[in-house]
Design an enzyme around this catalytic site. Structure first.
Site, PDB file in Angstrom:
ATOM      1  N   ASP A  75      -8.901  -5.521  -6.643  1.00  0.00           N
ATOM      2  CA  ASP A  75      -8.823  -4.877  -5.321  1.00  0.00           C
ATOM      3  C   ASP A  75      -8.732  -6.011  -4.307  1.00  0.00           C
ATOM      4  OD1 ASP A  75      -9.246  -3.728  -2.850  1.00  0.00           O
ATOM      5  OD2 ASP A  75     -10.836  -2.391  -3.534  1.00  0.00           O
ATOM      6  N   TYR A 177       0.929  -1.660  10.380  1.00  0.00           N
ATOM      7  CA  TYR A 177       1.798  -2.117   9.294  1.00  0.00           C
ATOM      8  C   TYR A 177       2.815  -3.139   9.822  1.00  0.00           C
ATOM      9  CZ  TYR A 177       5.080  -1.744   5.318  1.00  0.00           C
ATOM     10  OH  TYR A 177       5.906  -2.008   4.248  1.00  0.00           O
ATOM     11  N   LYS A 181       2.943  -6.893   8.300  1.00  0.00           N
ATOM     12  CA  LYS A 181       4.084  -7.453   7.575  1.00  0.00           C
ATOM     13  C   LYS A 181       4.740  -8.610   8.345  1.00  0.00           C
ATOM     14  CE  LYS A 181       3.843  -5.010   3.815  1.00  0.00           C
ATOM     15  NZ  LYS A 181       3.770  -5.569   2.457  1.00  0.00           N
ATOM     16  N   TRP A 267      22.033  -5.183  12.377  1.00  0.00           N
ATOM     17  CA  TRP A 267      22.461  -4.802  13.731  1.00  0.00           C
ATOM     18  C   TRP A 267      21.268  -4.399  14.573  1.00  0.00           C
ATOM     19  CZ3 TRP A 267      26.092  -0.182  12.030  1.00  0.00           C
ATOM     20  CH2 TRP A 267      25.323   0.879  11.509  1.00  0.00           C
TER      21      TRP A 267
HETATM   22  N1  LIG Z   1       8.668   1.756  -0.284  1.00  0.00           N
HETATM   23  C1  LIG Z   1       9.256   1.173   0.737  1.00  0.00           C
HETATM   24  O1  LIG Z   1      10.186   1.734   1.357  1.00  0.00           O
HETATM   25  C2  LIG Z   1       8.849  -0.187   1.200  1.00  0.00           C
HETATM   26  C3  LIG Z   1       9.583  -0.801   2.211  1.00  0.00           C
HETATM   27  C4  LIG Z   1       9.234  -2.067   2.636  1.00  0.00           C
HETATM   28  C5  LIG Z   1       8.176  -2.715   2.033  1.00  0.00           C
HETATM   29  N2  LIG Z   1       7.463  -2.109   1.059  1.00  0.00           N
HETATM   30  C6  LIG Z   1       6.356  -2.850   0.466  1.00  0.00           C
HETATM   31  O2  LIG Z   1       6.459  -2.813  -0.941  1.00  0.00           O
HETATM   32  C7  LIG Z   1       5.159  -2.837  -1.521  1.00  0.00           C
HETATM   33  C8  LIG Z   1       5.017  -1.706  -2.521  1.00  0.00           C
HETATM   34  O3  LIG Z   1       5.229  -0.487  -1.831  1.00  0.00           O
HETATM   35  P1  LIG Z   1       5.411   0.899  -2.593  1.00  0.00           P
HETATM   36  O4  LIG Z   1       6.323   1.713  -1.784  1.00  0.00           O
HETATM   37  O5  LIG Z   1       5.706   0.653  -4.028  1.00  0.00           O
HETATM   38  O6  LIG Z   1       3.934   1.506  -2.432  1.00  0.00           O
HETATM   39  P2  LIG Z   1       3.036   2.361  -3.432  1.00  0.00           P
HETATM   40  O7  LIG Z   1       3.876   3.132  -4.388  1.00  0.00           O
HETATM   41  O8  LIG Z   1       2.077   3.117  -2.565  1.00  0.00           O
HETATM   42  O9  LIG Z   1       2.251   1.270  -4.244  1.00  0.00           O
HETATM   43  C9  LIG Z   1       1.269   0.507  -3.623  1.00  0.00           C
HETATM   44  C10 LIG Z   1       0.404  -0.114  -4.709  1.00  0.00           C
HETATM   45  O10 LIG Z   1      -0.631  -0.870  -4.078  1.00  0.00           O
HETATM   46  C11 LIG Z   1      -1.776  -0.791  -4.873  1.00  0.00           C
HETATM   47  N3  LIG Z   1      -2.959  -0.945  -4.011  1.00  0.00           N
HETATM   48  C12 LIG Z   1      -3.409  -0.087  -3.062  1.00  0.00           C
HETATM   49  N4  LIG Z   1      -4.521  -0.561  -2.512  1.00  0.00           N
HETATM   50  C13 LIG Z   1      -4.779  -1.758  -3.120  1.00  0.00           C
HETATM   51  C14 LIG Z   1      -5.820  -2.713  -2.993  1.00  0.00           C
HETATM   52  N5  LIG Z   1      -6.833  -2.551  -2.141  1.00  0.00           N
HETATM   53  N6  LIG Z   1      -5.788  -3.812  -3.777  1.00  0.00           N
HETATM   54  C15 LIG Z   1      -4.783  -3.990  -4.682  1.00  0.00           C
HETATM   55  N7  LIG Z   1      -3.773  -3.107  -4.857  1.00  0.00           N
HETATM   56  C16 LIG Z   1      -3.787  -2.007  -4.082  1.00  0.00           C
HETATM   57  C17 LIG Z   1      -1.740   0.579  -5.548  1.00  0.00           C
HETATM   58  O11 LIG Z   1      -2.226   0.436  -6.859  1.00  0.00           O
HETATM   59  P3  LIG Z   1      -3.544   1.178  -7.423  1.00  0.00           P
HETATM   60  O12 LIG Z   1      -3.655   2.482  -6.686  1.00  0.00           O
HETATM   61  O13 LIG Z   1      -3.212   1.360  -8.865  1.00  0.00           O
HETATM   62  O14 LIG Z   1      -4.649   0.237  -7.148  1.00  0.00           O
HETATM   63  C18 LIG Z   1      -0.263   0.912  -5.593  1.00  0.00           C
HETATM   64  O15 LIG Z   1       0.274   0.762  -6.891  1.00  0.00           O
HETATM   65  C19 LIG Z   1       4.174  -2.794  -0.356  1.00  0.00           C
HETATM   66  O16 LIG Z   1       3.723  -4.086  -0.044  1.00  0.00           O
HETATM   67  C20 LIG Z   1       4.999  -2.239   0.776  1.00  0.00           C
HETATM   68  O17 LIG Z   1       4.550  -2.629   2.044  1.00  0.00           O
HETATM   69  C21 LIG Z   1       7.760  -0.861   0.632  1.00  0.00           C
END
Ligand SMILES: NC(=O)c1ccc[n+]([C@@H]2O[C@H](COP(=O)([O-])OP(=O)(O)OC[C@H]3O[C@@H](n4cnc5c(N)ncnc54)[C@H](OP(=O)(O)O)[C@@H]3O)[C@@H](O)[C@H]2O)c1
Length: 267
Positions: A75, A177, A181, A267
């Site tokens: 975590d 957020y 980021k 853009w």
């Molecule tokens: N999806 C998008 O469109 C998008 C766009 C830009 C950037 N991102 C970035 O990509 C990354 C993954 O996003 P995602 O869309 O795949 O999100 P997601 O499906 O919600 O996955 C997030 C993961 O973070 C883990 N997590 C949550 N709290 C945590 C903590 N306290 N310590 C360690 N792990 C923790 C969760 O795992 P557990 O619940 O198993 O612990 C979960 O697997 C993020 O950094 C996000 O900001 C995503």
């Protein structure tokens, strides 16, 4: 004529013999990135806040060259749990060569309703990314090895979101957020500058819009009008960029932010 130390493209992208730790490998994008690392030949440690969930996800990864995969409980919002989680990953895998700071402890509120405490807590994600990166740096330096860190940023660490993409459909992308980021991308540069002498590269991979299947269709339709490619990203479309940064194919790349966003920020 190639120089005597020139390596082929296949050798440069090959992660055989390396171990990668990816946080949040149980998630939407983390799942695809974990598969990318495994498909490139790495042994992968998936971490989750739940050990069983981590082990289950690790057990489903491919292993083209026979590399073993593992789960670990970590975590990153809690300093003690984070230390223990990194130690568990090292214990299970023997060593870690690549760290992917991908997990995100999300905040569901936007600039109209977030509290001081919620905003401040969300920034702790960056503290977790940093402490893990430093722990990783100490680990590889202690072994006399090199390493690669990839922090997962976002297009929203670079540009504001469009208010009209969300109004009347769902909450806007959270202000906390955007702050987080933007910080991740800049922290990447700072760590890269200090860790280069330790043979540790630090880069950021910033996805554009990759909504999961659970996302509001109305929001997705609106987002599709906002970028040159007029469509959302698919998780596998991060695989190439991730392996470039994680592997020796990126051996002269550090301190960079690689954006994979269908042209959103163009853009
Ligand atoms: N999806 C998008 O469109 C998008 C766009 C830009 C950037 N991102 C970035 O990509 C990354 C993954 O996003 P995602 O869309 O795949 O999100 P997601 O499906 O919600 O996955 C997030 C993961 O973070 C883990 N997590 C949550 N709290 C945590 C903590 N306290 N310590 C360690 N792990 C923790 C969760 O795992 P557990 O619940 O198993 O612990 C979960 O697997 C993020 O950094 C996000 O900001 C995503």
């Amino acid at each position: 004529m190639p120089t005597s130390d020139e390596r082929t493209v296949q050798q440069l992208f090959d992660l055989s013999g390396r171990t990668a730790l990816i946080t949040g490998g149980t998630g939407w994008l983390g799942g695809a990135m974990s598969r990318a690392l495994a498909e490139a030949g790495a042994s992968v440690v998936i971490s989750s806040r739940d050990r069983e969930r981590a082990s289950d996800a690790a057990s489903k990864l491919p292993s083209p060259g026979g590399a073993a995969h593992h789960g670990a409980q970590l975590d990153h919002m809690d300093g003690g749990a984070l230390e223990a989680g990194f130690s568990e990953a090292v214990e299970r895998a023997g060593a870690v060569d690549i760290l992917i700071n991908n997990g995100l402890d999300a905040v569901g509120k936007d600039l109209t309703n977030i509290t001081f405490e919620e905003f401040a807590r969300h920034q702790v994600n960056n503290a977790g990314y940093f402490i893990l990166a430093r722990r990783f740096r100490d680990h590889v330096v202690g072994r006399g090895a090199g390493g690669s860190v990839v922090n997962i940023g976002s297009m929203y660490g670079q540009v504001a979101s469009y208010p009209d993409a969300y109004e009347g459909v769902c909450v806007a992308s959270p202000v906390a957020y955007h702050a987080l980021k933007g910080g991740t991308i800049h922290m990447t540069r700072h760590l890269a500058a200090f860790y280069a002498r330790d043979n540790v590269r630090v880069n950021c991979l910033s996805p554009g819009p990759f909504p999961s299947e659970a996302a509001s269709k109305d929001m997705v339709d609106r987002l599709c009008t906002k970028l040159p490619m007029k469509r959302m990203g698919l998780p596998y479309e991060l695989k190439g960029a991730l392996i470039l940064l994680a592997s020796d194919a990126g051996s002269y790349i550090t301190g960079q932010n690689l954006t994979v966003d269908g042209g959103w920020t163009a853009w």
